[in-house]
Design an enzyme around this catalytic site. Structure first.
Site: not given
Ligand SMILES: Cc1ncc(COP(=O)(O)O)c(C=O)c1O
Ligand SMILES: Cc1ncc(COP(=O)(O)O)c(C=O)c1O
Lengths: 146, 412, 412, 146
Positions: C122, C202, C205, C228, C368
């Site tokens: 992401h 990370d 998810q 999430k 993203c």
């Molecule tokens: C795999 C992954 N990493 C990072 C993020 C970023 O999370 P956040 O926007 O809550 O900081 C997301 C979701 O947007 C994600 O799906």
């Protein structure tokens, strides 16, 4: 008000008003400094270790009644003891201030039993003790109680 | 005139007993209580519109985006910003200052430059500049506070000497969280502008307490927190002039702030998105806007007058507490509804513990003002800070409690 | 076995109509809905305990501190961290990654070093490393995804070639937000450790979808978001091993993270406070802990099985939608409850708009994941992502809607 | 469903399926590129300005039906016009997609009136137009509709 008079027992008010062994100790061969960044309380402990006994001890600093009285009382308890004995005393003291349970042989430090109902003040009560223990370890760095 | 007793009823948190006494909350300088409408708005957002923003086109996501961007527009109106794009949502004042100290300074602060601060700054508007200056090889200067109890506020005469052309940024607090002083922010900005320095106002203590108009103040940046102005925790604002923001490099990076990403390089969106990496704190931003509506419903001039009146009443009531030393403006001089003081006979922490037994919430400590406190020869003070829900009766109860404390400790 | 129909009733947000149809929410990959207990906990905190933390000793402030530190301890238990001090509260995954990419890299990443990522990251776990590498003069490497639709996941054979001693940190996603792949995180950590590289997972998810045990995984850092995993927006977590955190320089600076401040220099508290400058997002941290209780009440193994079952059912049901191209694991291969796909006849945004008219919330776009999407020859996909409140009926309604969309656009 | 058929009118579906003037224009003397970072829609516009009229125009890119159809229709409307006339056309178009109000002299672009009830899609509808306007300004940089 009853909780408050439990917390601020006569022994504590007395040590706060008339601290024992206060000031720098010119003959000290161990010193440590403790502070509590949250409230700004400070306590320096100076002591002279003679063989394996604390021959002389003093404290210095500023802070609330609990921290100042505790440091003052600590100096009176610690004098003449070995590091191992002092560790045991602190364990006892820590038990009193966190549980409120009185030791079997009631002593002045039992006056701190009221602290346990004020958990935010436990670190005030232990500040001087931590500094003393660190001084004994020959560790001259600042101790924090947080 | 607002009916302050009626307003107090909007704050359900105040309807509780502490240690068997009705709560008197005098710690709004740390954080404010929340009116029912703000809590309702949080629940409503999660119940009706909860979705991620920006990247979605289904109904909930569009509603969430509208609510979030609506909160941005509301915030722009609240401080009279020229453009919604000048509003960046952050976690709070601390993050807002860090953003500028990191992003703006990395692009603009050079060796030999100066960042000007005042001695009364909160650590959150001080440490970030130490770090930025160290990174850039720049130096810090401080506008001194004047008087043994800082009662005369900032040394405005020293300003001419301090505001040299090397000063690239002047960051100062609008209203002190320890002294109860309100600084002449518009004048400070004007004088900085004359030597070509930008200005950042720390509005943490002023934003919910008096009218704040960034165009009238003439500042370049302004930082504040939601939780001190009746809003939720976790949300705050950085205002920055659009031209400045658009010329600044990103701060945090990631989803939502990019225009394109390749494996080895990326490009950014313009502000404000550039500075809002990741999923923003949508629900709290939306509820912050509701807090703004609530404050404007009362009227910020009225709140300012209420604060001033309670501040004056505190000064009057505290004057003859034995052994008291009050920081900041003397009785009769204008001040906010915040008073901090030291008692000869009782340490601040004992005061706060004692007052708490009477159901009164005060704060004791260095109030994140260590360097100034040290200059004033103090390690800590007790502080009472008022807001829309406080009344003279609250102050009467506090003063009665203080008198008992003094008696207790001096009698011992 | 949990009663999933009963669980669905815990989510009041789902009891609404969108465009005249009962809402089917299939966008949990972007953000989850919240159970009533989480909303109640937010309200309860503000109604009973609201105060600033750490620096206060009046009753509310002590209760708020206990609740906040209790949430930290709860979080440590949730991921089986050895020590509460390994839990840093942030705004979310993005901020957690930025913290490490800024603080840890500034102290440890040098010219010639390598940060290893995967092609499925992401933007939030990619762009911060681009920035950190550029600052340090380090370079990035990527573990490729294999297969025309990335159906074979990461190229684990390439890993041996990529994991050279220059690799100082390997950052990868536990579960992909576009492919529905769950990576073999423990194996990746073990292989990185062999060459002396640290690891960051990370878990955005995965955290709310399967058991996550940092000690079993053997990672050094782990990042996730509350929103999430049934928690509120604006709160997230960085887990870091204590020894690493304590050796890292601060990230943001200001109130609450200092041990002492002077006009010209400051010292820091140990972790986690060192990394939590300013007033934290207390209410949302407390409610995040309630979301953890709720998830563990269902059981994370059960949630993982539910996800897998819905993922498999989607694969089965989507298989004969005409002109569909599904990314990630093929039918029959294990996958999460998330499927993203492209239709030959309808662009993702048209799909999402169309589905929305049927009351179905999908997400369309690059999710993203621009660089990987570009590699796969796609600008965007539609994505359906499931959670505890979804059922087979939800998927049936989505598939029926997709069939109508295909008919509409291919018929035109 | 009626909203959907309003949005995806026959004209739009037709331009989406059979885009006019699609592809690069080798003789172009102006080009601009637009994209929508939110969804990844892309649109390049190529045109040949002859004196002060657009002699030839084409577009290229990928995106949703709305953005592709709008770009396609745009090329048919713009050809032969002066920059000022094109500005006026866009103003008209923008008014239609944001308000849903039909212009007096009904033309193909009125097919986009349905967009106004889908505000998130307005930027899809205007992507190609923005690129064209930027191409006319001789500004070859990427345009964003966000
Ligand atoms: C795999 C992954 N990493 C990072 C993020 C970023 O999370 P956040 O926007 O809550 O900081 C997301 C979701 O947007 C994600 O799906
Ligand atoms: C004057 C001032 N500046 C900055 C801050 C920091 O605000 P926050 O902790 O919300 O980031 C505060 C409050 O703590 C403050 O009173």
């Amino acid at each position: 008000m009853s909780d408050l008079t439990d917390l601020y027992q006569q022994v504590i008010l007395d040590h706060n008003k008339r601290p024992r062994n206060r000031g720098k100790l010119p003959t000290a061969n161990r010193v440590a400094h403790g502070d509590n960044p949250t409230c700004g309380d400070q306590c320096s402990v100076y002591l002279r270790l003679d063989g394996d006994r604390v021959a002389e001890i003093s404290f210095d600093g500023s802070g609330c009644a609990i921290s100042q009285a505790s440091a003052s009382l600590m100096t009176t308890q610690v004098k003449g003891k070995t590091p191992a004995e002092i560790e045991a005393l602190f364990k006892n003291f820590h038990h009193i201030v966190t549980t409120g349970e009185m030791p079997e042989d009631i002593s002045d430090i039992a006056a701190f039993a009221g602290v346990h109902t004020f958990p935010a003040r436990i670190k005030c009560a232990t500040l001087g003790w931590h500094a003393a223990l660190n001084a004994l370890k020959g560790d001259p760095t600042t101790v924090k109680t947080e | 005139m607002p009916d302050w007793n009626q307003i107090r009823l909007d704050f359900p948190t105040l309807r509780q007993e502490v240690n068997g006494k009705p709560l008197v909350y005098l710690d709004s300088g740390a954080t404010s209580q929340k009116p029912q409408v703000v809590l309702d708005s949080l629940a409503r957002f999660y119940l009706k519109d909860n979705a991620n923003v920006h990247r979605g086109i289904h109904a909930l996501s569009m509603r969430a985006t509208d609510a979030f961007e609506g909160a941005r527009a509301r915030t722009a109106r609240f401080i009279n910003a020229a453009d919604s794009a000048e509003i960046v949502f952050t976690r709070g004042t601390t993050e807002s200052v860090n953003l500028v100290a990191s992003s703006w300074c990395s692009a603009n602060l050079r060796k030999g430059d100066v960042v000007l601060l005042t001695e009364m700054e909160h650590h959150s508007n001080l440490v970030p500049w130490q770090q930025a200056a160290a990174r850039a090889g720049a130096t810090l200067r401080y506008v001194p506070v004047v008087g043994a109890d800082a009662e005369l506020g900032l040394d405005l005469e020293a300003l001419d000497r301090l505001l040299t052309p090397e000063v690239k940024l002047f960051a100062f607090t609008h209203s002190s969280n320890t002294l109860g002083i309100i600084n002449p922010a518009a004048e400070l900005c004007a004088r900085a502008r004359k030597v070509g320095s930008l200005t950042l106002i720390d509005a943490a203590q002023s934003i919910g307490h008096l009218p704040v108009d960034v165009q009238a103040l003439g500042c370049d940046f302004l930082a504040f927190s939601g939780h001190k102005m009746l809003g939720p925790t976790g949300i705050g604002v950085l205002y920055g002039r659009k031209a400045l923001l658009d010329a600044m490099p990103p701060y945090q990076t990631g989803g939502g702030m990019i225009s394109s990403v390749d494996f080895f390089e990326s490009r950014w969106k313009p502000s404000p998105e550039r500075f809002e990496a990741g999923t923003p704190n949508v629900a709290d931003a939306v509820s912050l806007a509701v807090a703004m509506d609530y404050l404007d419903g009362i009227g910020r001039e009225a709140i300012e007058a209420h604060d001033r009146e309670l501040g004056a009443y505190m000064m009057e009531s505290l004057a003859d507490v034995s052994g008291i030393r009050i920081l900041g403006p003397r009785a009769g001089m204008p001040r906010s509804g915040l008073v901090s003081f030291a008692l000869a006979d009782a340490h601040a922490h004992d005061v706060v513990t004692f007052a708490d037994q009477d159901g009164i919430a005060l704060r004791g400590g260095h109030h994140c003002n260590q360097p100034m406190m040290r200059k004033l020869g103090l390690a800590s003070t007790s502080r009472a800070s008022c807001y829309v829900y406080n009344t003279r009766e609250d102050i009467d109860r506090m003063v009665a409690s203080l008198r008992r404390i003094v008696k207790f400790f001096s009698g011992a």
